[in-house]
Design an enzyme around this catalytic site. Structure first.
Site, short mmCIF file in Angstrom:
data_model
loop_
_atom_site.label_atom_id
_atom_site.label_comp_id
_atom_site.label_asym_id
_atom_site.label_seq_id
_atom_site.Cartn_x
_atom_site.Cartn_y
_atom_site.Cartn_z
N GLU A 71 -7.83 -86.97 29.41
CA GLU A 71 -7.66 -86.47 27.70
C GLU A 71 -6.07 -86.06 27.88
O GLU A 71 -5.69 -85.19 28.36
CB GLU A 71 -8.47 -85.09 27.69
CG GLU A 71 -8.98 -85.00 26.25
CD GLU A 71 -9.99 -83.79 26.12
OE1 GLU A 71 -11.14 -84.01 25.96
OE2 GLU A 71 -9.67 -82.61 26.16
N ASP A 125 -5.26 -73.48 20.05
CA ASP A 125 -5.05 -73.49 21.38
C ASP A 125 -4.49 -72.18 21.85
O ASP A 125 -3.57 -71.33 20.99
CB ASP A 125 -4.00 -74.63 21.65
CG ASP A 125 -4.50 -76.06 21.94
OD1 ASP A 125 -5.36 -76.21 22.90
OD2 ASP A 125 -4.32 -76.79 21.09
N TYR A 173 -17.96 -83.12 22.56
CA TYR A 173 -17.42 -82.28 23.27
C TYR A 173 -18.03 -80.83 22.77
O TYR A 173 -17.66 -80.39 21.55
CB TYR A 173 -16.02 -82.40 22.86
CG TYR A 173 -14.95 -81.53 23.69
CD1 TYR A 173 -15.29 -80.13 24.01
CD2 TYR A 173 -13.76 -82.11 23.81
CE1 TYR A 173 -14.25 -79.51 24.80
CE2 TYR A 173 -12.85 -81.32 24.80
CZ TYR A 173 -13.00 -79.79 25.06
OH TYR A 173 -12.15 -79.26 25.64
#
Lengths: 268, 399
Positions: free
Chosen positions: A49, A60, A175
């Site tokens: 990734e 994030d 995911y």
């Protein structure tokens, strides 16, 4: 079958689970990314990734934010990330590469232009964190038409009623974000993750990868017991951040080898 | 679909708006959308909102004919919608009351907010105190240093102020951090977003809460001038005061709507915060709109003397109104805004916020081109007490 699909099929035939390490392209330096990608594969990565740096990485935590800032300081843009992937493909034609990033750099390039360039560079899947399926009309289809797997997230807050919608738009794998929070958060509740994965599997035949909160061989093993793939990001990026530049590749390799042992221990 | 019927059910204003967030927030935004839909149709909710606006905020805010300023500018008559007279000194409180009532209705005991200059932070801390909620405000470390009186105000009101040191350390980074908090604490926490931006339903609900400005103005102009203005001028950062006064006026096609962005050191200098005037469409903070970005789609730093306008994006409805030619957007640079700030102090005895001074400066440009019996209505979105340190510094004075 896509390169991602082939990878999961081959692993399944060997009764193995996938290890998917994450690094941010251009961190710590422009020339480090391709060597790091090869090192990840040598250490046992099944899929890579590759983070596309963005100025405002809202999903994030601090570790990956700083990686993004370092990469941007190195003037790394989406085109550079594609060039790095193409460079990687000169040697490695089997390990799938998934780009992970935010919508705006792709939007700016244009979805169709990007899809074509990404495919040509050897990219296999694309995860744009801030494009949910509802907004991916004209995006996921364009990616699929170009032969790219659109990867989508599911989270602990996703109601069961939405899983099917997300699965219908997705390709490659799902995911599952194992925690409420940003990348780099701690404390995984394995029972909760296992329950959620069972729910996902009721509505979706794609392999399920789990990320967020995996930081060592033990957590990697625990996740590999219940998921098809283990995604590790912040822990690796943290290793890159804290290593002297001459040792980055070797230390990341050691870390990923350890994670690999954890993942494989789950299949024994 | 009429222009005033937007956004559509997915939060789109034409190509703009939408819900561009990570999966973890999708359910929370959906919950908010459903709950807001119920609230806006609930007479008890509307009644409480209106009661609070009247008795706590002090609404209606006056419309004031600035005769000396009009004479000075030599042309059209200038009227000011006095949002500066609201409790906490700006229009921001209209929205924070609405959202706090929604938070209470949804059983959330903790609220978070982002702030630039500190006005929305103060307005959020105020309503959190008013309704007994825990409040955390994210503020860029740069802004914490520049706006220390507002930081202390928030603390007095019981809020926790968290300085944000990532990125450019300003409003956009505070917004990123508030979003990260929300992702982490989504079940217990209500995010009080400060402007008519962000993912759906925020642009719509902030607009709806701010529309009280325009609705009052339409009644007040009729009472005072026996007619509606020829044009309505408002400053645009995220654009909540502007959409609050524009939206009700969309039903009056004879009224020209002018949004004023921060021109900073001038558009040509590249140092500005004017995405509608000099940006291009993109995706940031959960929605598609005009943005300040480079050729790689990275968000670029903005510059304005006014911290409240120092934002690289703009509410999606403004992008739509621009493309549909229903409103016009111009830029006023720092110097022009400062001159207008001093004009209003000198001729009317009103110290305006630097944000609002941008709108006054546009009126200064327009008035001489118009007849004396024509009317410009300026939304004076906030008072300038918070800005006196900045103004003094720019004038070379140490307080």
């Amino acid at each position: 079958m896509s390169r991602i699909g082939q990878t999961f099929a081959a692993l399944k035939a060997q009764n193995k689970k996938a290890l998917i390490p994450f690094i941010t392209a251009g961190d710590p330096g422009r020339g480090m990314t391709v060597p790091l990608m090869h090192a990840l594969v040598e250490a046992g990565a099944d899929i890579i990734e590759l983070g596309v740096p963005f100025s405002d990485p809202m999903a994030d935590g601090p570790v990956i934010q700083r990686a993004s800032e370092r990469a941007l300081a190195n003037k790394i843009g989406l085109k550079d990330v594609l060039a790095m992937t193409a460079e990687f493909r000169k040697i490695n034609t089997t390990t799938p590469v998934v780009l992970m990033g935010y919508a705006n750099p792709v939007e700016r390039m244009g979805y169709a232009v990007f899809a074509e360039a990404a495919k040509a560079a050897g990219v296999d899947g694309v995860l744009t964190v801030d494009i949910p399926p509802e907004e991916s009309v004209g995006v996921a289809d364009v990616f699929k038409a170009a032969g790219l797997d659109p990867i989508f997230l599911l989270s602990p807050t996703t109601p069961e009623s939405r899983v099917e919608l997300v699965a219908a738009a997705a390709g490659g794998f799902i995911y599952y974000v194992s925690l409420k929070g940003v990348t780099g958060s701690a404390n995984l509740d394995m029972d909760e993750v296992a329950q959620k994965i069972a729910t996902i599997r009721r509505h979706c035949t794609l392999p399920v990868g789990v990320g967020f909160g995996i930081r060592d061989a033990a957590t990697a093993e625990a996740v590999a017991r219940i998921a098809d793939a283990v995604v590790v990001g912040s822990r690796i990026v943290n290793e890159i951040e804290t290593s002297p530049e001459s040792e980055v590749v070797s230390r990341v390799k050691t870390l990923v080898q350890d994670l690999r042992r954890g993942v494989d221990a789950a299949s024994k | 679909m009429k222009l005033t019927d937007f956004p559509d059910s997915h939060g789109h204003f034409g190509p703009y708006g939408g819900v561009f967030v990570a999966e973890t927030l999708m359910a929370a935004l959906d919950e908010l959308r459903v709950e807001y839909e119920k609230a806006r149709n609930d007479p008890a909710f509307i009644a409480e909102f209106e009661y609070e606006l009247k008795h706590y905020v002090g609404r209606p805010s006056p419309v004031y004919h600035a005769k000396r300023l009009s004479e000075q500018y030599g042309g059209a008559q200038i009227y000011l919608k006095r949002e500066d007279l609201n409790h906490t000194g700006a229009h921001k409180i209209n929205n924070t009351i609405g959202q706090a009532l929604l938070a209470r209705r949804m059983g959330k005991k903790r609220v978070i907010a982002e702030t630039g200059a500190g006005q929305h932070g103060v307005a959020s801390a105020t309503v959190a105190a008013r309704y007994g909620m825990e409040c955390v405000v994210y503020m860029g470390a740069e802004d914490v240093a520049r706006q220390s009186p507002n930081v202390y105000r928030m603390k007095l009101l019981g809020a926790t102020v968290v300085p944000v040191s990532s990125g450019s350390k300003t409003l956009k980074d505070a917004l990123n951090e508030a979003m990260r908090d929300w992702v982490t604490n989504v079940e217990s926490t209500f995010y009080i977003l400060g402007t008519a931006a962000g993912p759906h339903p925020y642009p719509m609900l902030v607009r709806d809460f701010q529309c009280v400005i325009g609705r009052e103005a339409i009644v007040q102009m009729q009472e005072q001038a026996n007619r509606q203005p020829d044009c309505v001028v408002a400053c645009v950062g995220g654009g909540s005061n502007a959409i609050g006064i524009f939206y009700p006026y969309l039903a009056h096609p004879g009224v020209k709507l002018i949004g004023v962005e921060a021109g900073g050191s001038g558009i040509a200098s590249g140092k500005h915060a004017a995405p509608l005037s000099a940006g291009s469409p993109g995706i940031l903070h959960g929605f598609r709109s005009y943005l300040m970005q480079d050729e790689n789609g990275q968000i670029i730093e903005t510059h304005s003397v006014s911290a409240g306008l120092d934002y690289p994006g703009v509410g999606p409805e403004h992008s739509w109104l621009k493309d549909e030619h229903k409103a016009e957007y111009v830029a006023i640079n720092d110097d022009e805004a400062m001159a207008a700030f001093h004009d209003l102090c000198k001729y009317e005895g009103i110290i305006p916020a630097l944000e609002s001074s941008h709108a006054v400066a546009q009126a200064k440009k327009l008035a001489p081109t118009m007849k004396k019996d024509q009317i410009i209505l300026v939304n004076l979105s906030g008072r300038g007490d918070k800005d006196i340190n900045t103004v003094a510094k720019l004038s070379g004075i140490t307080l």
